[in-house]
Write a protein that holds these residues in place. Sequence first.
Motif, mmCIF file in Angstrom:
data_model
loop_
_atom_site.group_PDB
_atom_site.id
_atom_site.type_symbol
_atom_site.label_atom_id
_atom_site.label_comp_id
_atom_site.label_asym_id
_atom_site.label_seq_id
_atom_site.Cartn_x
_atom_site.Cartn_y
_atom_site.Cartn_z
ATOM 1 N N MET A 5 -11.810 16.878 12.480
ATOM 2 C CA MET A 5 -12.761 15.775 12.339
ATOM 3 C C MET A 5 -12.036 14.441 12.390
ATOM 4 N N PRO A 6 -12.702 13.385 12.831
ATOM 5 C CA PRO A 6 -12.057 12.064 12.887
ATOM 6 C C PRO A 6 -11.855 11.492 11.495
ATOM 7 N N VAL A 7 -11.160 10.365 11.448
ATOM 8 C CA VAL A 7 -11.022 9.600 10.215
ATOM 9 C C VAL A 7 -12.414 9.150 9.762
ATOM 10 N N ALA A 8 -12.675 9.254 8.460
ATOM 11 C CA ALA A 8 -13.941 8.780 7.903
ATOM 12 C C ALA A 8 -13.784 7.330 7.466
ATOM 13 N N VAL A 9 -14.856 6.559 7.612
ATOM 14 C CA VAL A 9 -14.834 5.154 7.214
ATOM 15 C C VAL A 9 -15.857 4.940 6.097
ATOM 16 N N ALA A 45 -14.692 17.938 3.481
ATOM 17 C CA ALA A 45 -15.534 18.270 4.635
ATOM 18 C C ALA A 45 -14.736 18.309 5.933
ATOM 19 N N GLY A 46 -13.455 17.924 5.877
ATOM 20 C CA GLY A 46 -12.603 18.051 7.054
ATOM 21 C C GLY A 46 -12.090 16.761 7.650
ATOM 22 N N ALA A 47 -12.451 15.609 7.079
ATOM 23 C CA ALA A 47 -11.935 14.342 7.615
ATOM 24 C C ALA A 47 -10.415 14.342 7.556
ATOM 25 N N ASP A 95 -1.368 9.292 0.962
ATOM 26 C CA ASP A 95 -1.519 8.508 2.195
ATOM 27 C C ASP A 95 -2.721 8.935 3.030
ATOM 28 N N ARG A 96 -3.580 9.784 2.467
ATOM 29 C CA ARG A 96 -4.778 10.201 3.217
ATOM 30 C C ARG A 96 -5.913 9.184 3.105
ATOM 31 N N VAL A 97 -5.817 8.242 2.156
ATOM 32 C CA VAL A 97 -6.844 7.218 1.980
ATOM 33 C C VAL A 97 -6.184 5.847 2.000
ATOM 34 N N SER A 98 -6.715 4.950 2.834
ATOM 35 C CA SER A 98 -6.190 3.592 2.947
ATOM 36 C C SER A 98 -7.310 2.605 2.652
ATOM 37 N N VAL A 99 -7.065 1.674 1.735
ATOM 38 C CA VAL A 99 -8.064 0.683 1.329
ATOM 39 C C VAL A 99 -7.760 -0.650 2.007
ATOM 40 N N ALA A 102 -15.838 -1.957 13.271
ATOM 41 C CA ALA A 102 -14.678 -1.825 14.167
ATOM 42 C C ALA A 102 -13.856 -0.598 13.795
ATOM 43 N N ALA A 103 -13.687 -0.367 12.498
ATOM 44 C CA ALA A 103 -12.977 0.828 12.046
ATOM 45 C C ALA A 103 -13.741 2.083 12.445
ATOM 46 N N GLY A 104 -15.077 2.051 12.302
ATOM 47 C CA GLY A 104 -15.887 3.203 12.684
ATOM 48 C C GLY A 104 -15.808 3.503 14.163
ATOM 49 N N ALA A 105 -15.807 2.446 14.996
ATOM 50 C CA ALA A 105 -15.698 2.644 16.443
ATOM 51 C C ALA A 105 -14.345 3.252 16.816
ATOM 52 N N ALA A 106 -13.291 2.776 16.163
ATOM 53 C CA ALA A 106 -11.959 3.322 16.439
ATOM 54 C C ALA A 106 -11.881 4.784 16.019
ATOM 55 N N ALA A 107 -12.443 5.102 14.857
ATOM 56 C CA ALA A 107 -12.433 6.487 14.393
ATOM 57 C C ALA A 107 -13.210 7.391 15.341
ATOM 58 N N ALA A 108 -14.369 6.913 15.802
ATOM 59 C CA ALA A 108 -15.184 7.709 16.728
ATOM 60 C C ALA A 108 -14.468 7.950 18.052
ATOM 61 N N ALA A 109 -13.566 7.031 18.411
ATOM 62 C CA ALA A 109 -12.809 7.178 19.655
ATOM 63 C C ALA A 109 -11.584 8.068 19.482
#
Length: 282
Positions: free
Chosen positions: A1-5, A79-81, A109-113, A129-136
């Motif tokens: 799964m992609p990175v979650a935002v 959930a797999g992020a 390091d799995r979560v970045s604020v 912008a973060a969501g678009a990058a994750a979706a890509a």
Amino acid sequence: MPVAVVTDSTAYLPDEPAGRYGLTVVPLTVVIDGVEGREGIEVTAADLARALHRRRGPISTSRPAPERFAQVYRRLLDAGASGVVSVHLSAELSGTVAAATLAAAEFGDRVSVVDSRSTGMGLGFPALAAGAAAAAGADLTEVRRAALLAIDRTHTYFYVDTLEFLRRGGRINAAEALLGTALSVKPILQVTGGTIAVRDRVRTASRGMARLVDLAVAAAGAAEVDVAVHHLAAPHRAAELIDTLRVRLAGRLRDHHLTEVGAVVGAHAGPGLAGVVVHRRS
């Protein structure tokens, strides 16, 4: 799964792009007349406007508890992020970034604020912008970088009928608030460096709307831009701003959004708020 935002409720995101990228929104808390509720869920902008009109009892806001963020991060990772980038309103305006950072420490390091240094769509555009990058398919470092780049390209201006609400909430100093009252002027404010500062003063609301447009056009420069217009109990002002910006930014305006702010920002700005957020695409 992609990175979650993850972001928070003060982004006031439009439904369609937030849903498109699957952003998770953590609500802040609002207390009106002693009754506590989550922004956008139990407490709406209309609830706040009614409370401000009645002028009964104190209105306060508070950050989500660190454990609330920890629950969200845990659920997304379970959930797999592959990781979580959590983008929030300015640390100068709220303890939300601090709460998210405390929670993130549990996950290494799995979560970045990320501190957006803003609020409203000044926060929303970096989250998108973060969501678009994750979706890509970007990794956590790249998703974080996308948010930071959007922060640097986003400018937030807003008009309020009075500085009194910002003064009460400690978001602007008493001297500036007193000056505005003494001179009977209407303030134009800017979010800069994560804090709220008086940018200009005008004599009437109509001049305030015109000045917001001028500032937005100057912030856009020659770039292609996305624009968000916010308001609280001032739909006509917001519609006027959108219509004028369409004309003034013709050929450069790509996406535009109009949303009413919720109870957290509204409690500190008061009814009559009108704001413009400009995000340059390059």
